[in-house]
Design a protein around this motif. Structure first.
Motif, PDB file in Angstrom:
ATOM      1  N   UNK A 184      52.281  32.873  78.637  1.00  0.00           N
ATOM      2  CA  UNK A 184      52.515  33.001  77.210  1.00  0.00           C
ATOM      3  C   UNK A 184      51.518  33.916  76.528  1.00  0.00           C
ATOM      4  N   UNK A 185      50.248  33.762  76.862  1.00  0.00           N
ATOM      5  CA  UNK A 185      49.219  34.586  76.217  1.00  0.00           C
ATOM      6  C   UNK A 185      49.389  36.055  76.577  1.00  0.00           C
ATOM      7  N   UNK A 186      49.699  36.333  77.834  1.00  0.00           N
ATOM      8  CA  UNK A 186      49.838  37.731  78.266  1.00  0.00           C
ATOM      9  C   UNK A 186      51.078  38.365  77.640  1.00  0.00           C
ATOM     10  N   UNK A 187      52.212  37.669  77.689  1.00  0.00           N
ATOM     11  CA  UNK A 187      53.428  38.244  77.105  1.00  0.00           C
ATOM     12  C   UNK A 187      53.308  38.341  75.584  1.00  0.00           C
ATOM     13  N   UNK A 188      52.629  37.379  74.975  1.00  0.00           N
ATOM     14  CA  UNK A 188      52.375  37.489  73.541  1.00  0.00           C
ATOM     15  C   UNK A 188      51.546  38.722  73.225  1.00  0.00           C
ATOM     16  N   UNK A 189      50.527  38.993  74.056  1.00  0.00           N
ATOM     17  CA  UNK A 189      49.705  40.186  73.856  1.00  0.00           C
ATOM     18  C   UNK A 189      50.515  41.456  74.068  1.00  0.00           C
ATOM     19  N   UNK A 190      51.436  41.431  75.034  1.00  0.00           N
ATOM     20  CA  UNK A 190      52.271  42.607  75.280  1.00  0.00           C
ATOM     21  C   UNK A 190      53.199  42.871  74.093  1.00  0.00           C
ATOM     22  N   UNK A 191      53.775  41.823  73.531  1.00  0.00           N
ATOM     23  CA  UNK A 191      54.636  41.998  72.359  1.00  0.00           C
ATOM     24  C   UNK A 191      53.819  42.457  71.150  1.00  0.00           C
ATOM     25  N   UNK A 192      52.606  41.935  71.040  1.00  0.00           N
ATOM     26  CA  UNK A 192      51.724  42.384  69.956  1.00  0.00           C
ATOM     27  C   UNK A 192      51.401  43.864  70.120  1.00  0.00           C
ATOM     28  N   UNK A 193      51.173  44.298  71.355  1.00  0.00           N
ATOM     29  CA  UNK A 193      50.899  45.703  71.607  1.00  0.00           C
ATOM     30  C   UNK A 193      52.076  46.601  71.279  1.00  0.00           C
ATOM     31  N   UNK A 194      53.292  46.031  71.298  1.00  0.00           N
ATOM     32  CA  UNK A 194      54.488  46.791  70.930  1.00  0.00           C
ATOM     33  C   UNK A 194      54.742  46.778  69.430  1.00  0.00           C
ATOM     34  N   UNK A 195      53.837  46.148  68.682  1.00  0.00           N
ATOM     35  CA  UNK A 195      53.949  46.196  67.229  1.00  0.00           C
ATOM     36  C   UNK A 195      54.429  44.930  66.569  1.00  0.00           C
ATOM     37  N   UNK A 196      54.797  43.912  67.356  1.00  0.00           N
ATOM     38  CA  UNK A 196      55.202  42.645  66.762  1.00  0.00           C
ATOM     39  C   UNK A 196      53.967  41.868  66.316  1.00  0.00           C
ATOM     40  N   UNK A 197      54.138  41.016  65.328  1.00  0.00           N
ATOM     41  CA  UNK A 197      53.031  40.211  64.810  1.00  0.00           C
ATOM     42  C   UNK A 197      53.099  38.823  65.427  1.00  0.00           C
ATOM     43  N   UNK A 198      52.057  38.423  66.139  1.00  0.00           N
ATOM     44  CA  UNK A 198      52.001  37.073  66.687  1.00  0.00           C
ATOM     45  C   UNK A 198      51.468  36.148  65.592  1.00  0.00           C
ATOM     46  N   UNK A 199      52.326  35.227  65.147  1.00  0.00           N
ATOM     47  CA  UNK A 199      52.013  34.430  63.969  1.00  0.00           C
ATOM     48  C   UNK A 199      51.399  33.078  64.304  1.00  0.00           C
ATOM     49  N   UNK A 200      51.425  32.714  65.575  1.00  0.00           N
ATOM     50  CA  UNK A 200      50.844  31.439  65.960  1.00  0.00           C
ATOM     51  C   UNK A 200      51.010  31.204  67.442  1.00  0.00           C
ATOM     52  N   UNK A 201      50.093  30.404  68.001  1.00  0.00           N
ATOM     53  CA  UNK A 201      50.158  30.038  69.410  1.00  0.00           C
ATOM     54  C   UNK A 201      49.785  28.568  69.516  1.00  0.00           C
ATOM     55  N   UNK A 202      50.471  27.851  70.384  1.00  0.00           N
ATOM     56  CA  UNK A 202      50.162  26.431  70.558  1.00  0.00           C
ATOM     57  C   UNK A 202      49.307  26.233  71.794  1.00  0.00           C
ATOM     58  N   UNK A 203      48.591  25.109  71.812  1.00  0.00           N
ATOM     59  CA  UNK A 203      47.746  24.781  72.952  1.00  0.00           C
ATOM     60  C   UNK A 203      46.553  23.982  72.495  1.00  0.00           C
ATOM     61  N   UNK A 204      46.140  23.031  73.325  1.00  0.00           N
ATOM     62  CA  UNK A 204      45.059  22.140  72.903  1.00  0.00           C
ATOM     63  C   UNK A 204      43.850  22.200  73.829  1.00  0.00           C
ATOM     64  N   UNK A 205      44.020  22.741  75.038  1.00  0.00           N
ATOM     65  CA  UNK A 205      42.903  22.731  75.971  1.00  0.00           C
ATOM     66  C   UNK A 205      41.883  23.803  75.601  1.00  0.00           C
ATOM     67  N   UNK A 206      40.646  23.606  76.069  1.00  0.00           N
ATOM     68  CA  UNK A 206      39.602  24.589  75.819  1.00  0.00           C
ATOM     69  C   UNK A 206      39.937  25.914  76.470  1.00  0.00           C
ATOM     70  N   UNK A 207      40.556  25.857  77.662  1.00  0.00           N
ATOM     71  CA  UNK A 207      40.936  27.091  78.340  1.00  0.00           C
ATOM     72  C   UNK A 207      41.968  27.868  77.538  1.00  0.00           C
ATOM     73  N   UNK A 208      42.927  27.150  76.941  1.00  0.00           N
ATOM     74  CA  UNK A 208      43.925  27.816  76.095  1.00  0.00           C
ATOM     75  C   UNK A 208      43.257  28.496  74.911  1.00  0.00           C
ATOM     76  N   UNK A 209      42.293  27.840  74.317  1.00  0.00           N
ATOM     77  CA  UNK A 209      41.594  28.423  73.169  1.00  0.00           C
ATOM     78  C   UNK A 209      40.834  29.690  73.582  1.00  0.00           C
ATOM     79  N   UNK A 210      40.180  29.629  74.724  1.00  0.00           N
ATOM     80  CA  UNK A 210      39.446  30.799  75.201  1.00  0.00           C
ATOM     81  C   UNK A 210      40.397  31.947  75.517  1.00  0.00           C
ATOM     82  N   UNK A 211      41.527  31.620  76.128  1.00  0.00           N
ATOM     83  CA  UNK A 211      42.500  32.663  76.475  1.00  0.00           C
ATOM     84  C   UNK A 211      43.088  33.294  75.212  1.00  0.00           C
ATOM     85  N   UNK A 212      43.399  32.455  74.224  1.00  0.00           N
ATOM     86  CA  UNK A 212      43.929  32.975  72.964  1.00  0.00           C
ATOM     87  C   UNK A 212      42.912  33.864  72.261  1.00  0.00           C
ATOM     88  N   UNK A 213      41.649  33.462  72.277  1.00  0.00           N
ATOM     89  CA  UNK A 213      40.610  34.287  71.661  1.00  0.00           C
ATOM     90  C   UNK A 213      40.511  35.654  72.337  1.00  0.00           C
TER      91      UNK A 213
END
Length: 329
Positions: free
Chosen positions: A33-62
């Motif tokens: 999810x994080x990688x494909x979200x970043x790819x869509x963001x790189x294509x000009x789409x706006x990522x408006x939110x991401x879900x996840x509760x683990x510390x690893x998810x937070x680090x990956x999102x950052x």
């Protein structure tokens, strides 16, 4: 991909200024999810939110989606024009039904999942609410780092969608740098089984081969295997069964018997039968495929299958002539 199709980041102005940019919500912020979200963001789409509760998810999102808020799933869905569902295969049906039960899906909203085994049928609860269902699966393993973005270039994506919106799914894949490959709804399980059998089980085979080499005293099993495995994989990808080599493909019964004895002894020492069991199953399949393609005759295959019968025979010379060829390994 058609010649001249622009890639994310190609010249042509700010990607965010392209027409048809969407607000993307990512559920969840795991590796895919994080990688494909970043790819869509790189294509000009706006990522408006991401879900996840683990510390690893937070680090990956950052790292991959800096500045994107971490939100609960209902809020991600509420904010998004395109919802990217990158959750495990078995989690997906319950998630889609759960959002539907709370009235979360919106008419006209694109709902895209990345599960290889599912087509768009699993998105029926979202579709009933007026959402547009798309199934997009990248044929790639993910590390969850920026390195994956480069690996998306020309990566095949299985795309399944209702006919009128199939071009939308294909366009999203192209924007992420991938190559869309249309897979019918009824063929998704076979498609995913093929990828899993090839990619996942080759890891098991290589790990087992490394284990055996280490047991034989080879100091660097990976280095010893690399040239052979690269050549074997290249040959199999180009020629399929015509690339078969080794004692089974040659009908070398004595060599096969010695292999079985050595693997049985390894199992006795380690207390695990997984290596001889896998070897036996794959040797039988190899013999069957060699017979079907005329590489070996029925008599030679019968002798091979006799050696592969339980219990594992001891080492010793086998009966019967060798099969055609004298391939290495």
């Amino acid at each position: 991909m058609q010649q001249g199709t622009p890639r994310p980041g190609d010249a042509g102005g700010d990607p965010a200024a392209r027409p048809g940019r969407l607000g993307v919500g990512v559920v969840s912020g795991g590796r895919v999810g994080a990688v494909l979200g970043a790819a869509l963001r790189g294509a000009g789409h706006a990522v408006v939110g991401v879900s996840g509760v683990s510390e690893r998810t937070r680090e990956r999102a950052d790292a991959l989606l800096p500045g994107v808020p971490l939100l609960e799933v209902p809020e991600v869905v509420r904010r998004a024009e395109l919802v990217l569902l990158a959750v495990p295969d078995d989690v997906l049906p319950g998630l889609v039904a759960g959002v539907a039960a709370t009235g979360g899906w919106q008419a006209g909203q694109l709902v895209v999942h990345t599960a290889g085994i599912h087509g768009v049928g699993v998105l029926a609860p979202a579709r009933a609410a007026g959402a547009i269902p798309l199934a997009v699966h990248p044929a790639m393993t993910f590390t969850g780092t920026s390195l994956d973005l480069a690996r998306l270039v020309d990566c095949p994506f299985a795309v399944t969608a209702p006919g009128p919106v199939l071009p939308v799914a294909q366009a999203l894949v192209v924007e992420m740098g991938g190559e869309p490959v249309v897979v019918a709804e009824e063929d998704r399980a076979t498609y995913h089984a093929a990828l899993s059998h090839g990619a996942n089980h080759v890891v098991t085979l290589v790990a087992q081969a490394r284990e055996l080499l280490a047991a034989a005293g080879v100091a660097d099993p990976g280095r010893a295997l690399a040239p052979l495995l690269h050549a074997a994989l290249d040959g199999a990808l180009r020629a399929g069964d015509d690339a078969l080599t080794g004692p089974v493909a040659r009908g070398d019964v004595g060599t096969l018997a010695a292999h079985r004895a050595a693997l049985a002894e390894h199992a006795r020492r380690t207390g695990s039968d997984d290596v001889p069991a896998v070897h036996r199953a794959l040797a039988r399949a190899t013999a069957d495929r060699a017979l079907a393609r005329g590489r070996l005759g029925a008599d030679a295959v019968a002798r091979l299958l006799a050696v592969l019968a339980e219990p594992a025979p001891g080492a010793g010379p086998g009966a019967g002539p060798a099969g055609p060829g004298d391939d290495a390994v």
